[in-house]
Design an enzyme around this catalytic site. Structure first.
Site, PDB file in Angstrom:
ATOM      1  N   GLU B 233       0.835  -1.198   0.000  1.00 45.94           N
ATOM      2  CA  GLU B 233       0.000   0.000   0.000  1.00 45.94           C
ATOM      3  C   GLU B 233       0.875   1.255   0.000  1.00 45.94           C
ATOM      4  O   GLU B 233       0.650   2.174  -0.772  1.00 45.94           O
ATOM      5  CB  GLU B 233      -0.945   0.000   1.204  1.00 45.94           C
ATOM      6  N   ARG B 311      -7.961   2.775  13.556  1.00 42.53           N
ATOM      7  CA  ARG B 311      -8.830   1.617  13.286  1.00 42.53           C
ATOM      8  C   ARG B 311      -8.788   0.638  14.452  1.00 42.53           C
ATOM      9  O   ARG B 311      -9.803   0.027  14.790  1.00 42.53           O
ATOM     10  CB  ARG B 311      -8.455   0.933  11.971  1.00 42.53           C
ATOM     11  N   THR B 443     -11.074   5.366   7.144  1.00 43.55           N
ATOM     12  CA  THR B 443     -11.475   6.303   8.202  1.00 43.55           C
ATOM     13  C   THR B 443     -11.010   7.726   7.880  1.00 43.55           C
ATOM     14  O   THR B 443     -11.501   8.684   8.459  1.00 43.55           O
ATOM     15  CB  THR B 443     -10.923   5.871   9.574  1.00 43.55           C
ATOM     16  N   GLU B 723     -10.819  -7.927   4.455  1.00 44.85           N
ATOM     17  CA  GLU B 723     -10.205  -7.961   5.781  1.00 44.85           C
ATOM     18  C   GLU B 723     -11.008  -8.678   6.869  1.00 44.85           C
ATOM     19  O   GLU B 723     -10.423  -9.345   7.724  1.00 44.85           O
ATOM     20  CB  GLU B 723      -9.907  -6.523   6.245  1.00 44.85           C
TER      21      GLU B 723
END
Lengths: 163, 778
Positions: B233, B311, B443, B723
């Protein structure tokens, strides 16, 4: 380094090669012959991504040095299909969604071929042992085991029809 | 051959099984290709006093040896906070940090050059664990807090209180394909990067940054990755930036593919956490007050740590309503590689904390842990708001619990396990049920956007470009299904292109399980634009042929490979035949689509809002057999019920559930990351770092998808699946703990940490036995 002469058959085609003796079979396949289906995963014989068949038995091509393939028959994932038809293992891997990122797939197929060539009706336990040297990080292995089961059945049927 | 065989499920399966699928390392390049190598720091923390590259540069075949001063643009590759140099300048802050780059004609020349680089380091004190970071106040950013109710007052009023500490370990992504990038120079300052990245737009931006060029000169393309799991990522950017620098310096194509051990040494991992908790509860096991303090090991640079901690804090409730709840969090800066995204993104660490609390509550009260869990589940009408104020809508937990308890024969097996344990001295069995509720959306709310470009060609074939990347999760296959359904055509008509920043720009990472939610909607919106153009034109054609009763464009439908007047079904034209008409009538067959998730918002400062578009739910029951003499265990059976809404592709979703669960089992059991006292990674190869093999999966593995209503407001009623199943693996971890606990008749709380390696298990058993003996002798 003095190059060595190696006579070998790869995917049913004869080759006379002059590699460095410290080149691996994996290097030869990928870098010299452009057979990039065989993958580099760990290069220490632990992950199975580079599995090919040497005289019909599964081997980690990253651990095989060039002189060791002299006089041998090599089969890679590119040679698994024949006469334009996929091998039953290839078909069943597709049908069972046993392919996620696909990077372990070629090695997994070659280990499975070794297994089915030598144990045409494997139990689930035998299948698990047969691919225990091949790591997959995506699937959780279930679909792969199912695919190998199914391929064994397809091969069995094919054999019965041919007989 | 590829044309003959075809998979409904996986758009690339035919290529994978024949070895034709192309990854970065497989792209054919002409004779000019150079190999790149990264020279890394051997110290966790040191000053770079001096270095000399002259000898290295003289090696024949070596085309470039670069240090930080050779970077034409910014020496920076931090994705959010700019605290991560591309090449270390005066100081190295972790073992494995990039210091120099080499490009040569062969790998061997690279290695010879590396040997001739002379560097003088002056080692400095290094911080290698969370406790040392805490005592040195080595904090990254500031402390975070999300609270509801009055925790202290509720503790005082609680019947019972427990307190404790939990350690969860780091995890290596172990994508089968290591980090890789191939850069090809173009005209002027143009460069094309074929990168194994989950975030092509960020890779593009950072390459432009280090080269000091504009983003419109950089194209990043991703056909596929051999696994990502979050590890590509942000940290794929690194390899891409290094490759781009060497490409620019040599004006030749350059490829860097990290060796496995280098990849493991250089890249960040899942954050290890040190969590402290306190819980107050009633005699019935209802949680009245919980305080959880999450401490994450951030490593040497920020990377995505803030979002990951967030998270974790937003998942410290997992599936439970806690009236008085305080979650605090901090990221500690250490001299280890910057830790990064990995499947679950903090969710697993937060979930592990509260699962430990609930497990302990059950043991304390001598009650069945599944029962205690269900008593604390979020309600469907009341007790249904989270500690950050979001209402848990369409709560599936009670329904799934009832289904799974029955389908797994939980109650009968609980009795059987207890009977087994009563009659076996050296073997114990353990059983555990764990739920998961996982919030879907980035988020960081603005990231919830996606773009698509859909082209139809005059032969009636469709090419879909979108911003998401394929890493094995089946995104492109789902997108193909979505596009085919929108146009009412067969899958064979649709192809999904490689992800390319020149086709769909300014995209978000393929992450947070949102790939098909966001990109699927963008593709649908592009298809809607095209369909409306096609409908107008074909309505004109039909009307010209039927002047007395014209066709209305709004009544045109797309189905069965045809374009049909819904009012006069005899007026129809094959999809493929309609496309040349579009061209003749000068109507564009190319359209973009764009989507942003509606109605979400999150106030980070206040810790309040609706960060998630919706929740995905799942539940698992696992049973293990434990050998008390060796710590060895066998996963006898796992039953999973998972909620994917109306699945776009059940085979892919089941594969994601199984794969995510097993990756979690690795995190919970065998995957142990260890650094030595100098901050060098000891477990840097598959020799010493053990991800699950086929032998580690449940002997009996039963996975099903919840039959449920379509999820409102998502693409074709589906739910994200990447996930959430990861956290179901906590059922295995807690089943092992249950088996350990049986050693003391479930009377004592075992000391336990994650991963539960054989060592952890054996020590836990020994301590329990010692305590039992001590109590017996009193």
């Amino acid at each position: 380094m003095t190059r060595v002469t190696v006579k070998t058959t790869i995917n049913h085609r004869k080759y006379e090669l002059a590699p460095d003796p410290n080149q691996t079979l994996l290097d030869i396949l990928r870098e010299e012959l452009g057979l990039t289906g065989t993958k580099r995963g760990c290069e220490i014989g632990q992950c199975g991504a580079c599995t090919v068949l040497i005289d019909g038995r599964a081997a980690n091509s990253c651990l095989v040095l060039a002189p060791q393939i002299d006089g041998k028959e090599i089969l890679t994932v590119e040679g698994l299909a024949s006469d334009g038809r996929l091998h039953p293992l290839q078909e069943s891997f597709m049908d069972h969604d046993a392919v996620h990122c696909g990077f372990c797939t070629p090695g997994m197929l070659m280990s499975a071929k070794d297994l089915l060539d030598h144990a045409p009706h494997p139990s689930e336990e035998e299948i698990r042992v047969g691919i225990s040297g091949n790591l997959c990080r995506c699937t959780g292995y279930v679909q792969i085991v199912d695919a190998i089961h199914d391929a064994a059945e397809r091969l069995g049927k094919k054999e019965r029809i041919e007989n | 051959m590829s044309n003959q065989s075809y998979s409904e499920t996986n758009e690339s399966a035919d290529l994978h099984v024949t070895g034709e699928a192309v990854y970065v390392d497989d792209i054919p390049v002409g004779g000019q290709l150079l190999t790149g190598r990264v020279v890394i720091s051997p110290y966790a923390h040191a000053k770079i006093v001096s270095f000399d590259l002259r000898d290295a540069r003289r090696i024949p075949g070596v085309h470039a040896v670069l240090a930080h001063a050779d970077i034409p643009g910014d020496n920076q590759m931090g994705p959010v906070v700019k605290d991560e140099p591309c090449l270390a300048a005066d100081e190295v802050t972790f073992c494995g940090q990039a210091v120099f780059l080499i490009a040569a004609e062969t790998e061997q020349q690279c290695r010879e050059a590396e040997r001739l680089i002379q560097v003088a380091y002056e080692p400095l004190d290094a911080i290698l664990d969370i406790e040392t970071a805490m005592s040195n106040d080595s904090l990254m950013g500031s402390h975070r807090r999300i609270e509801r109710g009055d925790v202290e007052a509720a503790f005082a009023a609680s019947d019972h209180i427990i307190e404790g500490e939990l350690r969860t370990g780091a995890q290596e992504h172990w994508y089968l394909e290591t980090q890789a990038c191939l850069c090809v120079p173009g005209e002027r300052d143009e460069i094309t990067a074929y990168s194994s990245t989950q975030h092509p737009s960020e890779t593009q931006a950072l390459i432009a940054g280090v080269l000091g060029i504009r983003r419109n000169s950089v194209v990043v393309e991703v056909r596929r990755m051999g696994g990502g799991f979050g590890g590509k990522e942000t940290q794929a950017n690194h390899t891409a930036c290094w490759t781009a620098l060497l490409c620019r310096a040599t004006r030749r194509p350059v490829k860097i593919r990290l060796f496995r051990d280098d990849d493991m040494i250089m890249t960040g991992k899942r954050h290890r956490f040190l969590t402290r908790y306190k819980a107050g509860f009633t005699g019935n096991g209802i949680l009245e007050a919980v305080r959880i303090e999450l401490n994450a090991d951030g490593g040497a640079a920020t990377d995505l740590s803030f979002a990951i901690l967030e998270r974790a804090m937003l998942h410290a409730d997992n599936s439970y309503y806690i009236a008085n709840f305080s979650v605090t969090g901090a990221i500690w800066k250490t001299n280890l590689p910057p830790n990064t995204a990995m499947r679950g993104f903090g969710g697993p660490q937060g979930t592990a904390a509260i699962e430990t609390v609930v497990d302990r509550v059950a043991r304390f009260l001598r009650k069945d842990p599944a029962e205690i869990r269900s008593r604390n589940f979020y309600g469907t009408i009341s007790r249904n708001t989270t500690h950050y104020g979001q209402t848990v809508e369409n709560n599936r937990l009670p329904e799934m619990y009832n289904q799974l308890i029955r389908s797994s024969d939980y109650r009968e097996r609980r009795i059987a396990v207890d009977e087994f344990n009563a009659t076996h001295e050296f073997y114990k069995k353990g059983l555990a049920l764990t739920p998961v509720k996982f919030g879907i959306s980035f988020t960081t709310s603005f990231l919830n956007q996606a773009g698509a470009l859909v082209n139809i060609y005059t032969d009636g074939t469709i090419l879909v470009n979108h911003g998401g990347t394929e890493m094995g999760q089946g995104l492109h296959s789902k997108i193909r299904h979505i596009a085919a359904r929108e146009f009412g055509v067969s899958l064979k008509r649709v192809k999904v292109s490689a992800t390319n920043t020149s086709k769909v720009p300014n995209t978000s990472a393929t992450a947070a399980s949102t790939g098909s939610d966001l990109n699927g909607m963008a593709v649908r919106n592009a298809a809607a634009t095209l369909k409306s153009r096609i409908a107008e034109t074909i309505a004109e054609v039909f009307s010209e042929e039927n002047r007395s009763s014209p066709t209305f464009a709004s009544h045109i439908v797309f189905e069965d490979e045809s374009i049909i007047d819904g009012d006069h079904p005899e007026r129809r034209i094959a999809f493929a035949d309609a496309m040349p008409i579009m061209q003749h009538r000068q109507v564009s067959l190319s359209a973009t689509g764009y989507y942003r998730t509606p109605d979400i918002g999150w106030d980070r400062e206040k810790g309040r809002g609706k960060p998630f578009h919706y929740y995905a739910f799942g539940m698992a029951v696992s049973e293990v057999l434990l050998d008390l003499l060796t710590g060895r265990h066998k996963l006898l059976r796992t039953d999973i019920l998972h909620d994917t809404g109306t699945s776009i592709n059940p085979a892919i979703d089941i594969g994601q559930v199984e794969g995510g669960f097993i990756q979690g089992v690795g995190w919970c059991t065998t995957e142990e990351i260890k650094w030595d006292e100098n901050g060098r990674l000891m477990t840097h190869s598959p020799d010493t770092y053990k991800i699950p093999t086929v032998g580690d999966i449940p002997q009996d593995f039963r996975v099903s998808l919840l039959r449920t209503d379509p999820n409102p407001g998502t693409i074709h009623g589906s739910k994200a699946v990447g996930e959430p199943p990861f956290m179901l693996s906590l059922s295995v971890w807690l089943a092992i703990k249950d088996a350990v606990s049986a050693v003391a008749g479930h009377e004592l709380e075992p000391e336990f940490s994650l991963p539960a390696t054989y060592e952890v298990i054996l020590l836990s058993i020994e301590k329990l036995k010692a305590k039992t003996l001590k109590e017996a002798s009193l």
